[in-house]
Design a protein around this motif. Structure first.
Motif, PDB file in Angstrom:
ATOM      1  N   ASP A 263       0.847  -1.187   0.000  1.00 14.02           N
ATOM      2  CA  ASP A 263       0.000   0.000   0.000  1.00 14.02           C
ATOM      3  C   ASP A 263       0.890   1.249   0.000  1.00 14.02           C
ATOM      4  O   ASP A 263       2.126   1.154  -0.008  1.00 14.02           O
ATOM      5  CB  ASP A 263      -0.973   0.000   1.175  1.00 14.02           C
ATOM      6  CG  ASP A 263      -0.291   0.020   2.530  1.00 14.02           C
ATOM      7  OD1 ASP A 263       0.938   0.276   2.592  1.00 14.02           O
ATOM      8  OD2 ASP A 263      -0.968  -0.221   3.554  1.00 14.02           O
ATOM      9  N   GLU A 264       0.282   2.424  -0.003  1.00 11.93           N
ATOM     10  CA  GLU A 264       1.039   3.667  -0.132  1.00 11.93           C
ATOM     11  C   GLU A 264       1.986   3.879   1.043  1.00 11.93           C
ATOM     12  O   GLU A 264       3.129   4.331   0.864  1.00 11.93           O
ATOM     13  CB  GLU A 264       0.063   4.847  -0.234  1.00 11.93           C
ATOM     14  CG  GLU A 264       0.748   6.187  -0.461  1.00 11.93           C
ATOM     15  CD  GLU A 264      -0.241   7.324  -0.646  1.00 11.93           C
ATOM     16  OE1 GLU A 264       0.188   8.492  -0.584  1.00 11.93           O
ATOM     17  OE2 GLU A 264      -1.447   7.045  -0.852  1.00 11.93           O
ATOM     18  N   LEU A 265       1.540   3.553   2.261  1.00 10.54           N
ATOM     19  CA  LEU A 265       2.382   3.760   3.430  1.00 10.54           C
ATOM     20  C   LEU A 265       3.634   2.885   3.361  1.00 10.54           C
ATOM     21  O   LEU A 265       4.750   3.356   3.636  1.00 10.54           O
ATOM     22  CB  LEU A 265       1.605   3.464   4.719  1.00 10.54           C
ATOM     23  CG  LEU A 265       2.391   3.609   6.026  1.00 10.54           C
ATOM     24  CD1 LEU A 265       2.955   5.022   6.172  1.00 10.54           C
ATOM     25  CD2 LEU A 265       1.511   3.243   7.225  1.00 10.54           C
ATOM     26  N   LEU A 266       3.482   1.616   3.002  1.00  6.72           N
ATOM     27  CA  LEU A 266       4.639   0.740   2.887  1.00  6.72           C
ATOM     28  C   LEU A 266       5.608   1.260   1.834  1.00  6.72           C
ATOM     29  O   LEU A 266       6.825   1.270   2.050  1.00  6.72           O
ATOM     30  CB  LEU A 266       4.201  -0.687   2.548  1.00  6.72           C
ATOM     31  CG  LEU A 266       5.336  -1.673   2.243  1.00  6.72           C
ATOM     32  CD1 LEU A 266       6.349  -1.727   3.388  1.00  6.72           C
ATOM     33  CD2 LEU A 266       4.784  -3.058   1.939  1.00  6.72           C
ATOM     34  N   LEU A 267       5.097   1.685   0.699  1.00  6.34           N
ATOM     35  CA  LEU A 267       5.969   2.176  -0.363  1.00  6.34           C
ATOM     36  C   LEU A 267       6.750   3.404   0.084  1.00  6.34           C
ATOM     37  O   LEU A 267       7.933   3.564  -0.248  1.00  6.34           O
ATOM     38  CB  LEU A 267       5.159   2.479  -1.624  1.00  6.34           C
ATOM     39  CG  LEU A 267       4.571   1.245  -2.338  1.00  6.34           C
ATOM     40  CD1 LEU A 267       3.693   1.676  -3.498  1.00  6.34           C
ATOM     41  CD2 LEU A 267       5.680   0.312  -2.816  1.00  6.34           C
ATOM     42  N   GLU A 268       6.117   4.290   0.861  1.00 11.10           N
ATOM     43  CA  GLU A 268       6.810   5.468   1.384  1.00 11.10           C
ATOM     44  C   GLU A 268       7.913   5.054   2.361  1.00 11.10           C
ATOM     45  O   GLU A 268       9.050   5.537   2.296  1.00 11.10           O
ATOM     46  CB  GLU A 268       5.822   6.399   2.088  1.00 11.10           C
ATOM     47  CG  GLU A 268       4.930   7.190   1.152  1.00 11.10           C
ATOM     48  CD  GLU A 268       4.026   8.150   1.907  1.00 11.10           C
ATOM     49  OE1 GLU A 268       3.652   9.185   1.329  1.00 11.10           O
ATOM     50  OE2 GLU A 268       3.701   7.875   3.087  1.00 11.10           O
ATOM     51  N   ARG A 269       7.562   4.154   3.271  1.00 10.09           N
ATOM     52  CA  ARG A 269       8.548   3.699   4.249  1.00 10.09           C
ATOM     53  C   ARG A 269       9.700   2.970   3.559  1.00 10.09           C
ATOM     54  O   ARG A 269      10.871   3.151   3.920  1.00 10.09           O
ATOM     55  CB  ARG A 269       7.867   2.778   5.271  1.00 10.09           C
ATOM     56  CG  ARG A 269       6.938   3.502   6.229  1.00 10.09           C
ATOM     57  CD  ARG A 269       6.261   2.536   7.185  1.00 10.09           C
ATOM     58  NE  ARG A 269       5.552   3.224   8.245  1.00 10.09           N
ATOM     59  CZ  ARG A 269       4.885   2.621   9.226  1.00 10.09           C
ATOM     60  NH1 ARG A 269       4.840   1.286   9.263  1.00 10.09           N
ATOM     61  NH2 ARG A 269       4.284   3.324  10.158  1.00 10.09           N
ATOM     62  N   TRP A 270       9.365   2.152   2.606  1.00 10.22           N
ATOM     63  CA  TRP A 270      10.367   1.383   1.877  1.00 10.22           C
ATOM     64  C   TRP A 270      11.327   2.306   1.125  1.00 10.22           C
ATOM     65  O   TRP A 270      12.552   2.087   1.147  1.00 10.22           O
ATOM     66  CB  TRP A 270       9.668   0.420   0.933  1.00 10.22           C
ATOM     67  CG  TRP A 270      10.560  -0.340   0.003  1.00 10.22           C
ATOM     68  CD1 TRP A 270      10.590  -0.264  -1.355  1.00 10.22           C
ATOM     69  CD2 TRP A 270      11.554  -1.308   0.359  1.00 10.22           C
ATOM     70  NE1 TRP A 270      11.530  -1.115  -1.881  1.00 10.22           N
ATOM     71  CE2 TRP A 270      12.134  -1.773  -0.845  1.00 10.22           C
ATOM     72  CE3 TRP A 270      12.006  -1.830   1.566  1.00 10.22           C
ATOM     73  CZ2 TRP A 270      13.152  -2.726  -0.872  1.00 10.22           C
ATOM     74  CZ3 TRP A 270      13.016  -2.777   1.551  1.00 10.22           C
ATOM     75  CH2 TRP A 270      13.573  -3.218   0.340  1.00 10.22           C
ATOM     76  N   ALA A 271      10.814   3.337   0.480  1.00 12.10           N
ATOM     77  CA  ALA A 271      11.661   4.271  -0.253  1.00 12.10           C
ATOM     78  C   ALA A 271      12.650   4.961   0.688  1.00 12.10           C
ATOM     79  O   ALA A 271      13.835   5.126   0.355  1.00 12.10           O
ATOM     80  CB  ALA A 271      10.801   5.312  -0.980  1.00 12.10           C
ATOM     81  N   HIS A 272      12.187   5.358   1.877  1.00 13.50           N
ATOM     82  CA  HIS A 272      13.084   6.001   2.842  1.00 13.50           C
ATOM     83  C   HIS A 272      14.068   4.989   3.436  1.00 13.50           C
ATOM     84  O   HIS A 272      15.222   5.337   3.732  1.00 13.50           O
ATOM     85  CB  HIS A 272      12.265   6.678   3.946  1.00 13.50           C
ATOM     86  CG  HIS A 272      11.697   8.004   3.537  1.00 13.50           C
ATOM     87  ND1 HIS A 272      10.596   8.116   2.714  1.00 13.50           N
ATOM     88  CD2 HIS A 272      12.094   9.275   3.814  1.00 13.50           C
ATOM     89  CE1 HIS A 272      10.323   9.402   2.515  1.00 13.50           C
ATOM     90  NE2 HIS A 272      11.216  10.115   3.167  1.00 13.50           N
ATOM     91  N   TYR A 273      13.632   3.776   3.625  1.00  9.36           N
ATOM     92  CA  TYR A 273      14.492   2.705   4.146  1.00  9.36           C
ATOM     93  C   TYR A 273      15.677   2.478   3.197  1.00  9.36           C
ATOM     94  O   TYR A 273      16.845   2.462   3.625  1.00  9.36           O
ATOM     95  CB  TYR A 273      13.640   1.445   4.271  1.00  9.36           C
ATOM     96  CG  TYR A 273      14.255   0.262   4.975  1.00  9.36           C
ATOM     97  CD1 TYR A 273      14.398   0.228   6.350  1.00  9.36           C
ATOM     98  CD2 TYR A 273      14.640  -0.877   4.257  1.00  9.36           C
ATOM     99  CE1 TYR A 273      14.912  -0.887   6.997  1.00  9.36           C
ATOM    100  CE2 TYR A 273      15.152  -1.992   4.894  1.00  9.36           C
ATOM    101  CZ  TYR A 273      15.285  -1.987   6.265  1.00  9.36           C
ATOM    102  OH  TYR A 273      15.794  -3.091   6.905  1.00  9.36           O
TER     103      TYR A 273
END
Length: 342
Positions: A263-273
């Protein structure tokens, strides 16, 4: 006779949970610490206890559980942690015994179990995008610093056998699994291992933390307000693939949220990770990124195996047949995961 007999002679112990008072006595005996307070945090893969000494210092005691995978990997884990700490990497530092040993072994009804003492890792689990960037950065520093590790070797390697083949062996012991579903998993494992064999020559290798799901590190804030990520629980560490260590975070989110795609939240967290990992000097190749869907599936298999290998201890409720059957569709969906980042 009954008054003096302590246990029923037919009792076979699968797992013993030690009282906090026993932990206090062992820590005082082996580490020479005067203990103010101790309580059980959680029992499960291992039994973990929070401990506070009389001077106010906080610690965590890990009582290793006997695992089906084999002997304890404590010599490797604790030596690796000492190496990382000596090079300035933020990890929960193991505290040696008064005799200078990394851990002690204690005799339980089910067999010998190792006990180790760690300094408490302050802070809280990552939550903000900045937190995930910090987490990725510290993971990169772990991988880079571990290149020079020259201590006791790991007892196991995080390869296809460790991640998938052992789980298939444990599935054979499930008392309620039908032959058709077992064959489905056999074909699934064979397919993933074939894919790994084809890809592994071009994949980056590191000493993996092994369980970087986001709850095995804390984000601490110092007096100046600067944040840093501190890692702990390296008992699943070992040599393996970078893509595996990276994939555990998105796998954890997908699993906890019962998602077949990010979902959008995971993709945001993943990009920063990933941004944090690269900013700290970690290199992630296109081949590593392309292998992430494969390793998300292998991680899922490994996690299933951790429960299936403890049927004698946890029972079948963590791995009911209906749930195992539903995971076949999850594996199929995860083959098409898109975790590419700019």
């Amino acid at each position: 006779m009954h008054a003096t007999q302590r246990y029923d002679p037919d009792l076979v112990t699968a797992h013993t949970t030690a009282a906090a008072s026993s932990i206090v006595r062992w820590v005082e005996q082996h580490h020479g610490l005067a203990v103010q307070q101790c309580h059980l945090i959680r029992r499960g893969l291992n039994d973990n206890y929070a401990l506070r000494s009389v001077d106010g210092s906080r610690y965590v005691v890990r009582l290793y559980s006997i695992r089906p995978r084999g002997d304890f990997n404590a010599d490797f884990e604790l030596s690796l942690l000492a190496h990382l700490d000596a090079h300035g990497v933020a990890v929960a530092v193991p505290v040696p015994t008064a005799q200078g040993r990394t851990h002690v072994e204690l005799r339980f009804p089910e067999g010998l179990r190792a006990m180790a003492l760690f300094r408490h890792a302050p802070g809280a689990v990552p939550d903000t995008l900045e937190d995930f960037e910090q987490t990725g950065g510290t993971l990169a520093r772990i991988h880079m610093t571990a290149r020079d590790y020259a201590g006791p070797p790991s007892r196991y390697t995080l390869d296809g056998s460790h991640l998938a083949e052992q789980t298939l062996a444990y599935l054979h012991t499930h008392p309620e699994l039908d032959l058709e579903l077992l064959n489905t998993y056999r074909q699934l494992v064979q397919g993933l291992l074939a894919e790994l064999a084809q890809a592994k020559g071009g994949l980056s290798r590191v000493i993996c933390h092994g369980d970087t799901h986001g709850f095995n590190n804390h984000i601490a804030t110092n007096a100046d307000g600067a944040k840093s990520a501190v890692f702990f629980d390296f008992d699943d560490a070992g040599p393996g693939f970078l893509a595996y260590d990276l994939c555990v975070m998105p796998w954890s989110y997908l699993t906890r949220k019962s998602l077949k795609e990010p979902d959008e939240l995971l993709l945001e967290r993943w990009a920063h990770y990933i941004q944090g990992y690269r900013s700290a000097g970690g290199e992630v190749t296109p081949a590593d990124m392309a292998a992430l869907p494969l390793f998300v599936q292998l991680r899922h298999l490994w996690n299933m195996g951790e429960a299936l290998g403890r049927l004698h201890h946890w029972g079948t409720s963590p791995m009911p047949v209906d749930w195992l059957r539903k995971q076949v569709d999850v594996f199929a969906a995860w083959k098409a995961l898109d975790l590419q980042t700019p």
